[in-house]
Design an enzyme around this catalytic site. Sequence first.
Site, PDB file in Angstrom:
ATOM      1  N   LYS A   1       1.292  -9.062  42.603  1.00 37.16           N
ATOM      2  CA  LYS A   1       0.883  -8.197  41.503  1.00 37.16           C
ATOM      3  C   LYS A   1       1.993  -8.026  40.493  1.00 37.16           C
ATOM      4  O   LYS A   1       1.747  -7.761  39.326  1.00 37.16           O
ATOM      5  CB  LYS A   1       0.565  -6.791  42.047  1.00 37.16           C
ATOM      6  CG  LYS A   1      -0.625  -6.723  42.948  1.00 37.16           C
ATOM      7  CD  LYS A   1      -0.734  -5.333  43.588  1.00 37.16           C
ATOM      8  CE  LYS A   1      -1.952  -5.269  44.494  1.00 37.16           C
ATOM      9  NZ  LYS A   1      -2.063  -4.014  45.220  1.00 37.16           N
TER      10      LYS A   1
ATOM     11  N   LYS B   1       5.274 -16.123  46.763  1.00 36.47           N
ATOM     12  CA  LYS B   1       3.970 -15.516  47.044  1.00 36.47           C
ATOM     13  C   LYS B   1       3.274 -15.105  45.745  1.00 36.47           C
ATOM     14  O   LYS B   1       3.930 -14.643  44.820  1.00 36.47           O
ATOM     15  CB  LYS B   1       4.243 -14.271  47.900  1.00 36.47           C
ATOM     16  CG  LYS B   1       3.072 -13.653  48.578  1.00 36.47           C
ATOM     17  CD  LYS B   1       3.534 -12.449  49.397  1.00 36.47           C
ATOM     18  CE  LYS B   1       3.976 -11.297  48.523  1.00 36.47           C
ATOM     19  NZ  LYS B   1       4.214 -10.037  49.217  1.00 36.47           N
TER      20      LYS B   1
ATOM     21  N   LYS C   1      11.871  -5.150  47.807  1.00 37.25           N
ATOM     22  CA  LYS C   1      11.420  -4.217  46.772  1.00 37.25           C
ATOM     23  C   LYS C   1      12.566  -3.381  46.227  1.00 37.25           C
ATOM     24  O   LYS C   1      12.599  -3.060  45.036  1.00 37.25           O
ATOM     25  CB  LYS C   1      10.316  -3.296  47.313  1.00 37.25           C
ATOM     26  CG  LYS C   1       8.985  -3.992  47.423  1.00 37.25           C
ATOM     27  CD  LYS C   1       7.841  -2.994  47.465  1.00 37.25           C
ATOM     28  CE  LYS C   1       6.507  -3.704  47.522  1.00 37.25           C
ATOM     29  NZ  LYS C   1       5.388  -2.798  47.754  1.00 37.25           N
TER      30      LYS C   1
HETATM   31  P1  TYM Z   1      -0.973  -4.739  49.378  1.00 31.14           P
HETATM   32  O1  TYM Z   1      -1.662  -3.691  48.594  1.00 31.14           O
HETATM   33  O2  TYM Z   1       0.309  -5.284  48.871  1.00 31.14           O
HETATM   34  O3  TYM Z   1      -1.930  -5.956  49.621  1.00 31.14           O
HETATM   35  C1  TYM Z   1      -3.252  -5.781  50.107  1.00 31.14           C
HETATM   36  C2  TYM Z   1      -3.592  -6.891  51.069  1.00 31.14           C
HETATM   37  O4  TYM Z   1      -3.504  -8.159  50.413  1.00 31.14           O
HETATM   38  C3  TYM Z   1      -2.682  -9.030  51.175  1.00 31.14           C
HETATM   39  N1  TYM Z   1      -1.965  -9.941  50.266  1.00 31.14           N
HETATM   40  C4  TYM Z   1      -1.996 -11.271  50.366  1.00 31.14           C
HETATM   41  N2  TYM Z   1      -2.633 -12.091  51.212  1.00 31.14           N
HETATM   42  C5  TYM Z   1      -2.485 -13.420  51.013  1.00 31.14           C
HETATM   43  N3  TYM Z   1      -1.722 -13.945  50.020  1.00 31.14           N
HETATM   44  C6  TYM Z   1      -1.053 -13.152  49.149  1.00 31.14           C
HETATM   45  N4  TYM Z   1      -0.328 -13.685  48.166  1.00 31.14           N
HETATM   46  C7  TYM Z   1      -1.182 -11.741  49.301  1.00 31.14           C
HETATM   47  N5  TYM Z   1      -0.685 -10.689  48.617  1.00 31.14           N
HETATM   48  C8  TYM Z   1      -1.168  -9.581  49.239  1.00 31.14           C
HETATM   49  C9  TYM Z   1      -1.727  -8.120  51.924  1.00 31.14           C
HETATM   50  O5  TYM Z   1      -1.183  -8.756  53.060  1.00 31.14           O
HETATM   51  C10 TYM Z   1      -2.632  -6.960  52.266  1.00 31.14           C
HETATM   52  O6  TYM Z   1      -3.373  -7.243  53.447  1.00 31.14           O
HETATM   53  N6  TYM Z   1       1.223  -2.188  53.067  1.00 31.14           N
HETATM   54  C11 TYM Z   1      -0.025  -2.744  52.615  1.00 31.14           C
HETATM   55  C12 TYM Z   1      -1.132  -1.724  52.456  1.00 31.14           C
HETATM   56  C13 TYM Z   1      -1.363  -0.852  53.643  1.00 31.14           C
HETATM   57  C14 TYM Z   1      -1.998  -1.240  54.872  1.00 31.14           C
HETATM   58  C15 TYM Z   1      -2.014  -0.076  55.665  1.00 31.14           C
HETATM   59  C16 TYM Z   1      -2.527  -2.437  55.338  1.00 31.14           C
HETATM   60  C17 TYM Z   1      -1.045   0.445  53.754  1.00 31.14           C
HETATM   61  N7  TYM Z   1      -1.421   0.922  54.971  1.00 31.14           N
HETATM   62  C18 TYM Z   1      -2.543  -0.077  56.952  1.00 31.14           C
HETATM   63  C19 TYM Z   1      -3.068  -2.433  56.635  1.00 31.14           C
HETATM   64  C20 TYM Z   1      -3.065  -1.269  57.403  1.00 31.14           C
HETATM   65  C21 TYM Z   1       0.199  -3.397  51.257  1.00 31.14           C
HETATM   66  O7  TYM Z   1       1.128  -3.077  50.560  1.00 31.14           O
HETATM   67  O8  TYM Z   1      -0.783  -4.237  50.871  1.00 31.14           O
END
Ligand code: TYM
Length: 344
Positions: A209, A206, A114
């Site tokens: 967004k 991957k 990032k």
């Molecule tokens: P974020 O907002 O980027 O994504 C949310 C969830 O979607 C999953 N994900 C995917 N799974 C499969 N294939 C993909 N291409 C894909 N893109 C995203 C992510 O793995 C995630 O589960 N850091 C985290 C948010 C967070 C969090 C937490 C998660 C903050 N605190 C505590 C668990 C526990 C994040 O940026 O997710």
Amino acid sequence: MEHKERVFSGVQPTGNLHLGNYLGAIKRFVDLQKDHDCLYCVVDLHAITVWQEPAELTRNIREVAAAFIAAGIDPEQQIIFNQSQVSGHAELAWIFNCVARMGWLNRMTQFKEKAGKHRENASVGLFAYPNLMAADILLYRATHVPVGEDQKQHLELARDIAQKFNNDFSDSIEKAGFADGFFPLPEPLIAGPATRVMSLRNGSEKMSKSAASDMSRINLTDDADTIARKVKKAKTDPDALPSEVEGLEGRPEAANLVGIYAALADIEVGEVLKQFGGAGFGTFKPALVELAVERLAPISGEMKRLVGEAGEIDRILNQGADRAREIANPIMSKVRQIVGFIGD
Ligand code: TYM
């Protein structure tokens, strides 16, 4: 003493919720609610580690909450809430900033990706992001965390932080009446055929967004025509689908589409290949479109309706925050006592 089983997960309100977010996370949140106590959080404090236009952030927070509900999470049974409404997240994150080591965070691949070449220009929050994530989970002493594959390293860090806190403060924790450490070591739940959904344009990237091309992802708000167009244009290879899972090796685009189909249909990849082995993409892609539209259309329809009812969403989030605080407050007071602060 065994830690009580509790599920926690979060999704960032940064726009463009896509099929990866749905299959890797949100759909699994729905499945887990059957036999677990769950907290599902819209993590706005995480979102602002990179610049968010304020009015858009507000909209995106409501959109993620709407997606949770539209996908089938029951806000009466489970807790759906917004991170910044529960101050314990920021407070525990600060304590974890003082537990985690610079070297640990320096190894985080997502920060490197990032921040890119502009590391010196990245916010301090982006660097410390995994500490906040550990705080999210441990503020509720949650034991299980459903996430996609890309969050695995962050979960390992959360376990390291829990472990170090338990060790650093072991005497104080014992005095507070906890025989086996204060924090559980949270377990990642990364399973199923879609833990890493890939870009439709490039099977080795991957689905994300932030990818420049909207054709690379299926957004949860896409209509049927858009889904059809994106799947039709999705990159593939010239061969027919294999009948066995091994036949997908070295074919990332085919593996991705078959994995998406399996996850949407709630079946194993092997099952999909039993059905479509020998068929070309001319046959498989229309079947995938049909399934994707069937599964996603009700969700996007309901999301649209809910986003139009901001008052209703805010009521659910306020109520969720109240319930989250009820769990977090006594835990946070113990943490203060354990660290040696003058308590309440
Ligand atoms: P974020 O907002 O980027 O994504 C949310 C969830 O979607 C999953 N994900 C995917 N799974 C499969 N294939 C993909 N291409 C894909 N893109 C995203 C992510 O793995 C995630 O589960 N850091 C985290 C948010 C967070 C969090 C937490 C998660 C903050 N605190 C505590 C668990 C526990 C994040 O940026 O997710």
